[in-house]
Design a protein around this motif. Structure first.
Motif, short mmCIF file in Angstrom:
data_model
loop_
_atom_site.label_atom_id
_atom_site.label_comp_id
_atom_site.label_asym_id
_atom_site.label_seq_id
_atom_site.Cartn_x
_atom_site.Cartn_y
_atom_site.Cartn_z
N HIS A 109 -10.18 4.20 2.71
CA HIS A 109 -10.67 5.47 1.96
C HIS A 109 -9.41 6.04 1.10
N GLN A 110 -9.62 6.97 0.34
CA GLN A 110 -8.52 7.56 -0.49
C GLN A 110 -7.49 8.04 0.22
N PRO A 111 -7.59 8.74 1.27
CA PRO A 111 -6.33 9.55 1.88
C PRO A 111 -5.57 8.44 2.64
N TYR A 112 -6.09 7.37 3.03
CA TYR A 112 -5.51 6.25 3.67
C TYR A 112 -4.54 5.51 2.68
N LEU A 113 -5.10 5.51 1.44
CA LEU A 113 -4.55 4.72 0.39
C LEU A 113 -3.42 5.50 -0.17
N THR A 114 -3.57 6.64 -0.13
CA THR A 114 -2.42 7.71 -0.41
C THR A 114 -1.27 7.71 0.29
N ALA A 115 -1.76 7.81 1.53
CA ALA A 115 -0.55 7.87 2.74
C ALA A 115 0.23 6.43 2.59
N TYR A 116 -0.25 5.11 2.10
CA TYR A 116 0.26 4.13 1.97
C TYR A 116 1.21 4.12 0.77
N ASN A 117 1.05 4.46 -0.13
CA ASN A 117 1.70 4.51 -1.34
C ASN A 117 2.90 5.58 -1.14
N LYS A 118 2.72 6.67 -0.37
CA LYS A 118 3.75 7.53 -0.09
C LYS A 118 4.77 6.95 1.05
N ASP A 119 4.17 6.13 1.83
CA ASP A 119 4.99 5.58 3.03
C ASP A 119 5.88 4.55 2.49
N GLU A 120 5.37 3.91 1.45
CA GLU A 120 6.03 2.72 0.85
C GLU A 120 7.18 3.19 -0.44
N GLY A 121 6.97 4.51 -0.77
CA GLY A 121 7.90 5.13 -1.75
C GLY A 121 7.39 4.67 -3.14
N LEU A 122 5.97 4.30 -3.32
CA LEU A 122 5.54 3.82 -4.43
C LEU A 122 4.77 4.93 -5.25
N LYS A 123 5.31 4.95 -6.55
CA LYS A 123 4.93 5.82 -7.46
C LYS A 123 4.01 5.23 -8.59
N LYS A 124 3.19 6.33 -9.15
CA LYS A 124 2.38 5.85 -10.58
C LYS A 124 3.28 5.00 -11.49
#
Length: 280
Positions: A87-102
C-alpha cells in the motif's frame, strides 16, 4: 518471348514492392512487463488478467515472492519493471528509508490503486475478544506502516488507547504511543509475514489479509477493519513502478484491466470478501 520478359519484369517489381513493406507493419510490438508480486492475492489476480493483458500485444512475466522485503529494491534497480504487493504508506516509507526523492533514479510511485485487504484480529490460543484476559499476548506486524494499522484496529476494538497523533497515514509508530492498556496486553512485534503461522503460540494475532489467505486461517477472524472510508483508501494495494515508467502504455494498460468492472467483480467473488477492490 517479349511477352515473357514483360511478365518477368512485372513479377520482379511486385516482389520488390512486397519486400519493401514489412509484413508486420500494422502489428503492435510486443512489450514484456516483468512484475514482482507476493503470491496471494497479488499473483493470483495478475494470473487472472494475464490472458486479457497479453491479448493487447504484451507479454506479462510474473515473479512470485513468498515475502516482500526484496521486491521494492528489485524494482528500484530495474530487475523488475513493476510490483504489486504494497500500500502507499509502505511505499512512502521505502522511499524515505532509502533516501530516494522525486526525480531520483529508482524512486518508486503508484501507477494505480487496485484492491484492499482488510487487516484482521485472528484467534490464536484464545478466541474471545469481548472477555479478553489480562496479559494476553497479541502479535502485531513490526514494520512502521502496518504496525500503525494494527494498533489502530486494536484501538477501534476498545483494547488500547493511542496517542492522538497516531493517524491512518502515520509511518513511524511505536509501542511508546500506546497511552492506555487496561488489560496489560503483551503486544509482541514480529515480521508480519510470520504472524499467521504463529497463531498457536500467541493468544491473538493481527494479520494482513494476504497472509491470512496464504495460511488458510480466514475462519479464525474475530474482527477486521472497515472496508469503506479512509483506511480502505489509504491501504489500497498499488501497482508500483519507477517514476519514469508511471505513464508508459504497458503499465497503464495493465492498471486499466485490473481496475475494470469485470476484474472487480471477479475479485469480490473469488476471495469472498477477504480481498476487495478499491473504488476511486
Amino acid at each position: 518471348m517479349k511477352r515473357t520478359r514483360i511478365l518477368k519484369a512485372a513479377l520482379s517489381a511486385l516482389v520488390a514492392v512486397s519486400l519493401a513493406v514489412p509484413a508486420t507493419v500494422d502489428a503492435k510490438e510486443t512489450k514484456t512487463l516483468t512484475i514482482g508480486a507476493t503470491t496471494s492475492p497479488h499473483a493470483i489476480i495478475l494470473k487472472h488478467v494475464k490472458k486479457e493483458y497479453e491479448a493487447k500485444g504484451y507479454k506479462l512475466v510474473i515473479k512470485e515472492f513468498s515475502d516482500y522485503p526484496e521486491i521494492d529494491p528489485s524494482t528500484s534497480d530495474g530487475s523488475l519493471d513493476a510490483n504489486y504487493f504494497q500500500h502507499q504508506p509502505y511505499l512512502t516509507a521505502y522511499n524515505k528509508d532509502e533516501g530516494l526523492k522525486k526525480g531520483d533514479d529508482g524512486y518508486l510511485v503508484s501507477a494505480g490503486k487496485i484492491h484492499f485487504e482488510p487487516m484482521g484480529i485472528y484467534a490464536g490460543k484464545s478466541d474471545d475478544l469481548k472477555n479478553i484476559s489480562d496479559g494476553a499476548q497479541i502479535a502485531i506486524p513490526n514494520d512502521a506502516s502496518n504496525e500503525a494499522r494494527a494498533l489502530l484496529l486494536l484501538q477501534d476494538e476498545g483494547l488500547i488507547t493511542l496517542d492522538k497523533k497516531v493517524k491512518v497515514t502515520s509511518t513511524s509508530v511505536t509501542l511508546k504511543q500506546v497511552k492506555k492498556n487496561p488489560h496489560d496486553l503483551d503486544l509482541v512485534e514480529m515480521d508480519g509475514a510470520q504472524i499467521a503461522s504463529k497463531l498457536n503460540d500467541v493468544d491473538y494475532g493481527v494479520v494482513n489479509g494476504n497472509y491470512a489467505l496464504d495460511a488458510d486461517v480466514t475462519d479464525k477472524l474475530l474482527a477486521s477493519e472497515s472496508t469503506d472510508g479512509e483506511v480502505a483508501q489509504t491501504y489500497g494495494n498499488v501497482i508500483a513502478v519507477q517514476e519514469k515508467d508511471k505513464d508508459s502504455q504497458a503499465v497503464q494498460d495493465l492498471v486499466k484491466i485490473l481496475k475494470s468492472e469485470k476484474t472487480q467483480k471477479w475479485i469480490k467473488k473469488h476471495f469472498k470478501g477477504a480481498v476487495l477492490p478499491v473504488e476511486e
